[in-house]
Design a protein around this motif. Structure first.
Motif, PDB file in Angstrom:
ATOM      1  N   TYR A 101       0.815  -1.220   0.000  1.00 37.09           N
ATOM      2  CA  TYR A 101       0.000   0.000   0.000  1.00 37.09           C
ATOM      3  C   TYR A 101       0.844   1.264   0.000  1.00 37.09           C
ATOM      4  O   TYR A 101       0.326   2.344   0.247  1.00 37.09           O
ATOM      5  CB  TYR A 101      -0.913   0.004   1.216  1.00 37.09           C
ATOM      6  N   ARG A 102       2.120   1.140  -0.292  1.00 39.80           N
ATOM      7  CA  ARG A 102       3.018   2.305  -0.226  1.00 39.80           C
ATOM      8  C   ARG A 102       2.570   3.427  -1.155  1.00 39.80           C
ATOM      9  O   ARG A 102       2.625   4.612  -0.792  1.00 39.80           O
ATOM     10  CB  ARG A 102       4.438   1.862  -0.565  1.00 39.80           C
ATOM     11  N   GLY A 103       2.104   3.078  -2.359  1.00 40.39           N
ATOM     12  CA  GLY A 103       1.644   4.095  -3.289  1.00 40.39           C
ATOM     13  C   GLY A 103       0.374   4.784  -2.827  1.00 40.39           C
ATOM     14  O   GLY A 103       0.176   5.984  -3.061  1.00 40.39           O
ATOM     15  N   VAL A 104      -0.505   4.036  -2.161  1.00 42.67           N
ATOM     16  CA  VAL A 104      -1.720   4.621  -1.599  1.00 42.67           C
ATOM     17  C   VAL A 104      -1.345   5.599  -0.485  1.00 42.67           C
ATOM     18  O   VAL A 104      -1.856   6.730  -0.433  1.00 42.67           O
ATOM     19  CB  VAL A 104      -2.650   3.517  -1.058  1.00 42.67           C
ATOM     20  N   ALA A 105      -0.451   5.157   0.399  1.00 46.98           N
ATOM     21  CA  ALA A 105      -0.013   6.031   1.490  1.00 46.98           C
ATOM     22  C   ALA A 105       0.668   7.281   0.951  1.00 46.98           C
ATOM     23  O   ALA A 105       0.489   8.378   1.485  1.00 46.98           O
ATOM     24  CB  ALA A 105       0.920   5.265   2.418  1.00 46.98           C
ATOM     25  N   ALA A 106       1.462   7.128  -0.115  1.00 48.00           N
ATOM     26  CA  ALA A 106       2.157   8.281  -0.697  1.00 48.00           C
ATOM     27  C   ALA A 106       1.169   9.302  -1.240  1.00 48.00           C
ATOM     28  O   ALA A 106       1.357  10.520  -1.071  1.00 48.00           O
ATOM     29  CB  ALA A 106       3.091   7.813  -1.807  1.00 48.00           C
ATOM     30  N   ARG A 107       0.103   8.828  -1.876  1.00 50.90           N
ATOM     31  CA  ARG A 107      -0.899   9.757  -2.421  1.00 50.90           C
ATOM     32  C   ARG A 107      -1.688  10.445  -1.315  1.00 50.90           C
ATOM     33  O   ARG A 107      -2.001  11.628  -1.410  1.00 50.90           O
ATOM     34  CB  ARG A 107      -1.808   9.010  -3.388  1.00 50.90           C
ATOM     35  N   LEU A 108      -2.007   9.700  -0.275  1.00 48.82           N
ATOM     36  CA  LEU A 108      -2.707  10.316   0.847  1.00 48.82           C
ATOM     37  C   LEU A 108      -1.807  11.325   1.544  1.00 48.82           C
ATOM     38  O   LEU A 108      -2.260  12.392   1.964  1.00 48.82           O
ATOM     39  CB  LEU A 108      -3.160   9.229   1.825  1.00 48.82           C
ATOM     40  N   SER A 109      -0.516  11.003   1.638  1.00 43.82           N
ATOM     41  CA  SER A 109       0.439  11.926   2.243  1.00 43.82           C
ATOM     42  C   SER A 109       0.570  13.198   1.415  1.00 43.82           C
ATOM     43  O   SER A 109       0.539  14.316   1.948  1.00 43.82           O
ATOM     44  CB  SER A 109       1.804  11.239   2.368  1.00 43.82           C
ATOM     45  N   THR A 110       0.692  13.044   0.110  1.00 44.42           N
ATOM     46  CA  THR A 110       0.830  14.209  -0.765  1.00 44.42           C
ATOM     47  C   THR A 110      -0.414  15.080  -0.732  1.00 44.42           C
ATOM     48  O   THR A 110      -0.336  16.316  -0.699  1.00 44.42           O
ATOM     49  CB  THR A 110       1.116  13.749  -2.201  1.00 44.42           C
ATOM     50  N   ALA A 111      -1.575  14.440  -0.729  1.00 42.59           N
ATOM     51  CA  ALA A 111      -2.826  15.195  -0.726  1.00 42.59           C
ATOM     52  C   ALA A 111      -3.000  15.994   0.557  1.00 42.59           C
ATOM     53  O   ALA A 111      -3.405  17.164   0.522  1.00 42.59           O
ATOM     54  CB  ALA A 111      -4.009  14.248  -0.918  1.00 42.59           C
ATOM     55  N   THR A 112      -2.697  15.377   1.690  1.00 46.95           N
ATOM     56  CA  THR A 112      -2.921  16.023   2.980  1.00 46.95           C
ATOM     57  C   THR A 112      -1.728  16.845   3.447  1.00 46.95           C
ATOM     58  O   THR A 112      -1.868  17.678   4.341  1.00 46.95           O
ATOM     59  CB  THR A 112      -3.229  14.981   4.063  1.00 46.95           C
ATOM     60  N   GLY A 113      -0.551  16.571   2.863  1.00 42.69           N
ATOM     61  CA  GLY A 113       0.664  17.226   3.330  1.00 42.69           C
ATOM     62  C   GLY A 113       1.218  16.623   4.600  1.00 42.69           C
ATOM     63  O   GLY A 113       2.121  17.198   5.225  1.00 42.69           O
ATOM     64  N   LEU A 114       0.705  15.459   4.993  1.00 44.25           N
ATOM     65  CA  LEU A 114       1.070  14.847   6.267  1.00 44.25           C
ATOM     66  C   LEU A 114       1.848  13.551   6.078  1.00 44.25           C
ATOM     67  O   LEU A 114       1.632  12.826   5.103  1.00 44.25           O
ATOM     68  CB  LEU A 114      -0.192  14.536   7.081  1.00 44.25           C
ATOM     69  N   PRO A 115       2.728  13.217   7.018  1.00 40.25           N
ATOM     70  CA  PRO A 115       3.348  11.893   6.986  1.00 40.25           C
ATOM     71  C   PRO A 115       2.312  10.832   7.320  1.00 40.25           C
ATOM     72  O   PRO A 115       1.420  11.054   8.145  1.00 40.25           O
ATOM     73  CB  PRO A 115       4.431  11.988   8.070  1.00 40.25           C
ATOM     74  N   VAL A 116       2.419   9.689   6.669  1.00 36.09           N
ATOM     75  CA  VAL A 116       1.482   8.592   6.879  1.00 36.09           C
ATOM     76  C   VAL A 116       2.229   7.404   7.470  1.00 36.09           C
ATOM     77  O   VAL A 116       3.228   6.952   6.900  1.00 36.09           O
ATOM     78  CB  VAL A 116       0.805   8.173   5.553  1.00 36.09           C
ATOM     79  N   PHE A 117       1.738   6.922   8.606  1.00 34.82           N
ATOM     80  CA  PHE A 117       2.298   5.690   9.154  1.00 34.82           C
ATOM     81  C   PHE A 117       1.363   4.549   8.785  1.00 34.82           C
ATOM     82  O   PHE A 117       0.231   4.473   9.259  1.00 34.82           O
ATOM     83  CB  PHE A 117       2.457   5.755  10.675  1.00 34.82           C
ATOM     84  N   ALA A 118       1.834   3.667   7.912  1.00 38.47           N
ATOM     85  CA  ALA A 118       1.066   2.492   7.495  1.00 38.47           C
ATOM     86  C   ALA A 118       1.456   1.333   8.396  1.00 38.47           C
ATOM     87  O   ALA A 118       2.605   0.885   8.373  1.00 38.47           O
ATOM     88  CB  ALA A 118       1.345   2.160   6.038  1.00 38.47           C
ATOM     89  N   VAL A 119       0.517   0.851   9.189  1.00 37.65           N
ATOM     90  CA  VAL A 119       0.820  -0.186  10.167  1.00 37.65           C
ATOM     91  C   VAL A 119       0.700  -1.557   9.523  1.00 37.65           C
ATOM     92  O   VAL A 119      -0.249  -1.846   8.792  1.00 37.65           O
ATOM     93  CB  VAL A 119      -0.117  -0.078  11.399  1.00 37.65           C
ATOM     94  N   ASP A 120       1.693  -2.404   9.772  1.00 40.09           N
ATOM     95  CA  ASP A 120       1.664  -3.797   9.326  1.00 40.09           C
ATOM     96  C   ASP A 120       1.092  -4.642  10.459  1.00 40.09           C
ATOM     97  O   ASP A 120       1.832  -5.239  11.239  1.00 40.09           O
ATOM     98  CB  ASP A 120       3.070  -4.275   8.960  1.00 40.09           C
ATOM     99  N   TYR A 121      -0.236  -4.668  10.540  1.00 45.11           N
ATOM    100  CA  TYR A 121      -0.862  -5.471  11.592  1.00 45.11           C
ATOM    101  C   TYR A 121      -0.802  -6.947  11.227  1.00 45.11           C
ATOM    102  O   TYR A 121      -0.661  -7.326  10.059  1.00 45.11           O
ATOM    103  CB  TYR A 121      -2.304  -5.022  11.820  1.00 45.11           C
ATOM    104  N   ARG A 122      -0.905  -7.784  12.254  1.00 44.01           N
ATOM    105  CA  ARG A 122      -0.842  -9.226  12.025  1.00 44.01           C
ATOM    106  C   ARG A 122      -2.089  -9.711  11.290  1.00 44.01           C
ATOM    107  O   ARG A 122      -3.193  -9.257  11.547  1.00 44.01           O
ATOM    108  CB  ARG A 122      -0.692  -9.958  13.368  1.00 44.01           C
ATOM    109  N   LEU A 123      -1.877 -10.652  10.374  1.00 41.31           N
ATOM    110  CA  LEU A 123      -2.943 -11.141   9.514  1.00 41.31           C
ATOM    111  C   LEU A 123      -3.480 -12.490   9.980  1.00 41.31           C
ATOM    112  O   LEU A 123      -2.755 -13.311  10.549  1.00 41.31           O
ATOM    113  CB  LEU A 123      -2.428 -11.288   8.081  1.00 41.31           C
ATOM    114  N   ALA A 124      -4.764 -12.702   9.712  1.00 44.31           N
ATOM    115  CA  ALA A 124      -5.377 -14.004   9.898  1.00 44.31           C
ATOM    116  C   ALA A 124      -5.037 -14.858   8.658  1.00 44.31           C
ATOM    117  O   ALA A 124      -4.727 -14.314   7.599  1.00 44.31           O
ATOM    118  CB  ALA A 124      -6.895 -13.844  10.043  1.00 44.31           C
ATOM    119  N   PRO A 125      -5.095 -16.180   8.760  1.00 48.35           N
ATOM    120  CA  PRO A 125      -5.517 -16.993   9.909  1.00 48.35           C
ATOM    121  C   PRO A 125      -4.418 -17.269  10.920  1.00 48.35           C
ATOM    122  O   PRO A 125      -4.690 -17.808  11.986  1.00 48.35           O
ATOM    123  CB  PRO A 125      -5.974 -18.290   9.241  1.00 48.35           C
TER     124      PRO A 125
END
Length: 311
Positions: A101-125
């Motif tokens: 999701y790095r590209g998604v985070a980059a676009r959200l960061s650019t749009a808002t002007g804010l740093p984005v912390f994308a958390v790698d939460y643990r996945l199921a199962p």
């Protein structure tokens, strides 16, 4: 509820129609188990990198700090440090990653002007409920421990990540803890029993998801599916929700917005015509995604003002 456009672009309609004939059929027939998930996760991440590559000039700082795993993403010309975004990626609770999701985070960061912390939460199962909610809570606390007041953090997410983001905010409100400054959700799930989704007329036109696939993923996350049901009077922050009118979880977005506003909180629901599920994460394919990021930027500017809650 607002409708930003009367009709979707030809690109949006084409993506949805082609996906319905290809990706949806393949996904509906595929099992979701320990044998298929490693390949599925790799393919999903690669697809996201293809349709949402990081913008030129994006910087990435990987984080491994105790129980916290993820990455700081700063889009080009992003210099603000007075606030931050916590992003919770989608993937049906069983797939997705901060790197994908790095590209998604980059676009959200650019749009808002804010740093984005994308958390790698643990996945199921491998790590079922409550592992993911715990990781998101720890990430938020980690951000506040590094100087970001709760009211200066925007919590965002898409699809299953949207469910986890909203669930975190609702749970935090129930315990009386300070709220984040706002919430931005792209095509969020709201009912893990899928009753809302399967009863939504637009779900039949979805070009990606199906009840069978969604149910298999949810079952890995929890054997006891639950809904997001904030009680009236709960002190929730403002929310912005984007969804399509032709996607499987469109009904979930509508239901969640109604429930959010029923508490007395502000929620701006924007339903886009002819859109595939989580269309903002497909910026190279769907031009409306850029409009969704601009909307998120306006929302962030409105809720993350200097006078926002700082405790």
């Amino acid at each position: 509820m607002t409708a930003p456009l009367v009709r979707g672009s030809w690109q949006a309609r084409t993506v949805r129609q082609v996906s319905a004939l290809t990706a949806r059929r393949l996904a509906a027939a595929a099992p979701v188990n320990a044998c298929t998930l490693p390949l599925a996760r790799m393919l999903i991440d690669q697809a996201l990198r293809t349709v949402a590559p990081p913008l030129s000039g994006t910087t990435v700082e990987q984080v491994r700090d105790g129980r916290i795993t993820g990455e700081w993403v700063r889009g080009p010309r992003t210099g603000r440090t007075d606030a931050a975004v916590l992003y919770v990626h989608g993937g049906g609770f069983v797939a997705g990653s901060a790197a994908g999701y790095r590209g998604v985070a980059a676009r959200l960061s650019t749009a808002t002007g804010l740093p984005v912390f994308a958390v790698d939460y643990r996945l199921a199962p491998e790590h079922p409920y409550p592992a993911a909610p715990q990781d998101i809570d720890h990430a938020f606390r980690w951000l506040t421990g590094r100087g970001h007041a709760p009211g200066r953090i925007l919590v965002a997410g898409d699809s299953a990540g949207g469910f986890l983001a909203a669930d975190f905010v609702i749970t935090r409100a129930r315990t009386g803890l300070p709220a984040p400054g706002g919430v931005v959700l792209f095509s969020p799930m709201a009912d893990l029993s899928l009753e809302v989704a399967t009863g939504y007329e637009g779900a039949r036109a979805c070009g990606l998801l199906s009840a069978g696939l969604s149910r298999r993923a949810v079952t890995h996350f929890t054997p006891d599916p639950y809904q997001l049901l904030p009680a009236r009077g709960l002190q929730l922050p403002p929310a912005l929700i984007h969804a399509g009118d032709t996607e499987f979880f469109g009904g979930d977005a509508v239901a969640l917005a109604e429930r959010w506003t029923a508490t007395g909180a502000v929620c701006d629901l924007q339903v886009w015509p002819d859109q595939i599920h989580a269309f903002p994460v497909l910026p190279l394919l769907i031009p409306e995604s850029r409009l969704a990021y601009r909307s998120a930027a306006r929302f962030a500017a409105a809720v993350l003002t200097p006078t926002a809650a700082a405790v």
